[in-house]
Design an enzyme around this catalytic site. Structure first.
Site, PDB file in Angstrom:
ATOM      1  N   HIS A 177      -0.623 -26.225  11.605  1.00 33.14           N
ATOM      2  CA  HIS A 177       0.407 -26.809  11.772  1.00 33.14           C
ATOM      3  C   HIS A 177       0.355 -28.090  12.473  1.00 33.14           C
ATOM      4  CE1 HIS A 177       1.976 -23.201  10.251  1.00 33.14           C
ATOM      5  NE2 HIS A 177       1.879 -22.353  11.410  1.00 33.14           N
ATOM      6  N   ASP A 237       1.606 -24.268   4.070  1.00 39.43           N
ATOM      7  CA  ASP A 237       1.867 -24.253   5.558  1.00 39.43           C
ATOM      8  C   ASP A 237       3.436 -24.506   5.713  1.00 39.43           C
ATOM      9  OD1 ASP A 237       2.225 -25.326   8.213  1.00 39.43           O
ATOM     10  OD2 ASP A 237       0.034 -26.171   8.230  1.00 39.43           O
ATOM     11  N   HIS A 238       4.069 -23.487   6.259  1.00 43.36           N
ATOM     12  CA  HIS A 238       5.427 -23.447   6.386  1.00 43.36           C
ATOM     13  C   HIS A 238       5.978 -24.838   7.019  1.00 43.36           C
ATOM     14  CE1 HIS A 238       4.753 -21.305  10.242  1.00 43.36           C
ATOM     15  NE2 HIS A 238       6.285 -21.781  10.182  1.00 43.36           N
ATOM     16  N   ARG A 268       0.859  -1.387   0.053  1.00 39.93           N
ATOM     17  CA  ARG A 268       0.047   0.021   0.020  1.00 39.93           C
ATOM     18  C   ARG A 268       0.730   1.143   0.152  1.00 39.93           C
ATOM     19  NH1 ARG A 268      -3.184  -3.066   3.433  1.00 39.93           N
ATOM     20  NH2 ARG A 268      -5.163  -3.900   2.346  1.00 39.93           N
TER      21      ARG A 268
HETATM   22  C1  BG6 Z   1       2.600 -19.107  12.622  1.00 36.25           C
HETATM   23  C2  BG6 Z   1       1.894 -18.536  13.500  1.00 36.25           C
HETATM   24  O1  BG6 Z   1       1.801 -19.718  11.411  1.00 36.25           O
HETATM   25  O2  BG6 Z   1       3.354 -19.868  12.929  1.00 36.25           O
HETATM   26  C3  BG6 Z   1       2.605 -17.936  14.729  1.00 36.25           C
HETATM   27  O3  BG6 Z   1       0.973 -17.745  12.777  1.00 36.25           O
HETATM   28  C4  BG6 Z   1       3.546 -19.010  15.165  1.00 36.25           C
HETATM   29  O4  BG6 Z   1       1.840 -17.561  15.718  1.00 36.25           O
HETATM   30  C5  BG6 Z   1       4.594 -19.538  13.930  1.00 36.25           C
HETATM   31  O5  BG6 Z   1       4.468 -18.135  16.125  1.00 36.25           O
HETATM   32  C6  BG6 Z   1       5.315 -20.541  14.277  1.00 36.25           C
HETATM   33  O6  BG6 Z   1       6.276 -20.975  13.554  1.00 36.25           O
HETATM   34  P1  BG6 Z   1       7.568 -21.515  13.657  1.00 36.25           P
HETATM   35  O7  BG6 Z   1       7.970 -22.079  12.405  1.00 36.25           O
HETATM   36  O8  BG6 Z   1       8.262 -20.651  14.438  1.00 36.25           O
HETATM   37  O9  BG6 Z   1       7.134 -22.728  14.494  1.00 36.25           O
END
Ligand code: BG6
Length: 514
Positions: A263, A200-201, A64
């Site tokens: 997660h 989803d990382h 933005r």
């Molecule tokens: C994110 C959440 O998807 O994952 C956060 O929104 C969380 O709240 C984070 O802290 C945790 O990811 P990682 O990779 O640090 O375990």
């Protein structure tokens, strides 16, 4: 094992033998935001540093904020120096920064995508990206639908002349089951399913990807991986971080929506799924979907007995004082939002009937620990009843995801000496002893996979919806009784007493997070 020098069993890093991704432009919506700064740009830098980006590559940031390409490059460069996970080599960073463009505009405004089309055309020609483009939606979820509609209207997601157009959609994918269904339907009016990469990382983390390998590439575990041998499973994602500066998002979201259908459920699916017929996206997704289909849906009464929600009060995490959640900025002073959730799930299928799965996650806890702990059934004690042995240690297989990247097996051994004494010991495989790979957030692997067109570690629409349908009864019950039964725990503790009671009722205990 820890006692001897480990042999190298494979390549030193997961990516060192990978080929560079094809030419492409990455368009980041939300380029000035936290996610882009902290995670996406450092991930792109790491890919560049390992030679995994094509020489014909460009990044177009959309935000933005009105700013020139130069100002954008300076801001991204500063963010990179602050958040890089690896040492920043000036040559690599400069080459990356030199490929940045910026487009300012409101995400919901169709005009923004028209301007983007023009800038993308410039980037495509200048860096010869072959017309391939990856659109990364790193924005608040309310913008996902409008952006995709506008991309469609601007003709930006049409795949022509062999070029691909893909969209990575960040979490949260919806806020409940109806909104997830609507979002899927909305995306599919513009995109084909094969163009949508729901990220989803956690699925990009090496230790998470290894769960399937450990289970299915070894003859050792699978024969024991069922109700005949497993007593229960504990899945923990404990965080030390508090809500920090994310009050506005978090207070409207809570721990359940933020962590569980994504997660924690990924960890659950990988632990509980049947072997897929092959290592291909659809085969893997189909098996994951079956896990969620088999999870027992809570009745409203069961939400009260099987799910614990709690919020942290003031305390200290690792010696540092933490104010109560309700005192955090952008959090309502009378907020009922949970910062911790624990639950007992059952999977009603042949493999898992009768095996409790206990899940928990929370912020401001005593330690950061993500792990899956599998407790095997106790050996019969009868053999030792006339000996000095009073009890046996529990047999746990612990898959450490982070920060300990390890797989550990806990079993009983005889203490050397003339008397029969038995003690629990641990056999540990630590990734760092075998592989020379720095822990990664997961983003670089997934961005690379998307550029390569591999959707295996992304989520398919049906199982995202199935995950939401598991948590929907909890959301419904909580909405009907706001704040009812919200427990408390002190920041820096192991969580609320009520979560301990959930297991104690069944004669079990959580493993310590600390
Ligand atoms: C994110 C959440 O998807 O994952 C956060 O929104 C969380 O709240 C984070 O802290 C945790 O990811 P990682 O990779 O640090 O375990």
């Amino acid at each position: 094992m820890t006692a001897q020098t480990p042999a190298r069993l494979g390549p030193a890093t997961a990516m060192e033998d990978a080929t560079p991704a094809p030419p492409c432009a990455i368009v980041i919506f939300g380029a000035a935001g936290d996610l882009a700064k902290r995670l996406l740009i450092p991930a792109l830098y790491n890919l560049a540093a390992r030679g995994l980006l094509s020489d014909r590559f460009a990044i177009v940031g959309v935000s933005r904020n009105a700013m020139s390409d130069e100002a954008f490059r300076a801001a991204i460069g500063e963010g990179l120096r602050e958040f890089a996970t690896e040492a920043v080599v000036p040559g690599v960073a400069d080459a990356l920064l030199g490929r940045l463009f910026h487009v300012a505009g409101d995400f919901a405004d169709a005009e923004t995508c028209r301007r983007l089309r023009d800038r993308l055309a410039v980037a495509t020609t200048r860096f010869e990206t072959d017309g391939n483009a990856l659109f990364y939606l790193a924005t608040p979820p309310s913008a996902f639908g409008p952006i995709v509609r506008n991309l469609g209207a601007a003709g930006l997601v049409r795949e022509e002349g062999g070029a691909w157009r893909r969209v990575i959609v960040e979490k949260p994918f919806g806020t409940d089951l109806p909104s997830a269904r609507n979002l899927n339907a909305e995306l599919l009016t513009v995109l084909g399913e094969q163009q949508i990469y729901r990220i989803d990382h956690y699925l990009g983390k090496e230790t998470v990807q290894n769960i399937m390998v450990a289970r299915f590439a070894n003859g050792l575990f699978e024969p024991l991986w069922n109700r005949n041998h497993i007593d229960h499973v504990q899945i923990t994602v404990a965080e030390t971080v508090s809500v920090e500066h994310r009050g506005r998002f978090y207070d409207a979201t809570g721990a359940l929506r933020d962590m569980v259908p994504n997660h924690l459920f990924q960890l659950l699916a990988l632990t509980a799924m049947e072997p897929p017929t092959c290592f291909d996206a659809d085969a893997v997704h189909t098996e994951k979907a079956k896990v969620f289909d088999a999870v027992h849906r809570f009745t409203p009464d069961e939400v009260g007995t099987h799910v614990v929600r709690a919020q942290y009060g003031a305390g200290a995490v690792k010696g540092k004082p933490v104010t109560a959640y309700r005192a955090a900025s952008d959090v309502a002073a009378d907020s009922h939002t949970e910062t911790y959730v624990a639950m007992l799930l059952h999977i009603d299928n042949w493999r898992w009937a009768g095996v409790p799965f206990y899940l928990r996650t929370g912020k401001s806890l005593a330690a950061r620990r993500t792990e899956i702990a599998i407790k095997f059934k106790q050996a019969p004690y009868s053999l030792f009843r006339n000996t000095p042995v009073e009890r046996l240690a529990q047999n746990f297989l612990v898959v450490g995801v982070q920060p300990d990247e390890a797989i550990a097996l806990q079993f009983n051994a005889k203490v050397p000496g003339p008397r029969l004494r038995i003690e629990g010991v641990r056999m540990v495989m630590e990734y760092k002893d075998y592989f020379n790979a720095a822990p990664s957030t997961g983003y670089e692997t997934l961005i690379y996979d998307c550029m390569m067109g591999d959707a295996t570690q992304f989520q398919r629409a049906d199982y995202v919806e199935a995950g939401w349908s598991v948590v929907q009864p909890i959301l419904d019950a909580w909405r009907a009784r706001p704040g009812d039964g919200l427990a408390a725990y002190a920041a820096g503790s192991e969580g609320p007493r009520e979560a301990d009671d959930l297991l104690a009722r069944d004669g079990r205990r959580w493993r310590s997070v600390a």
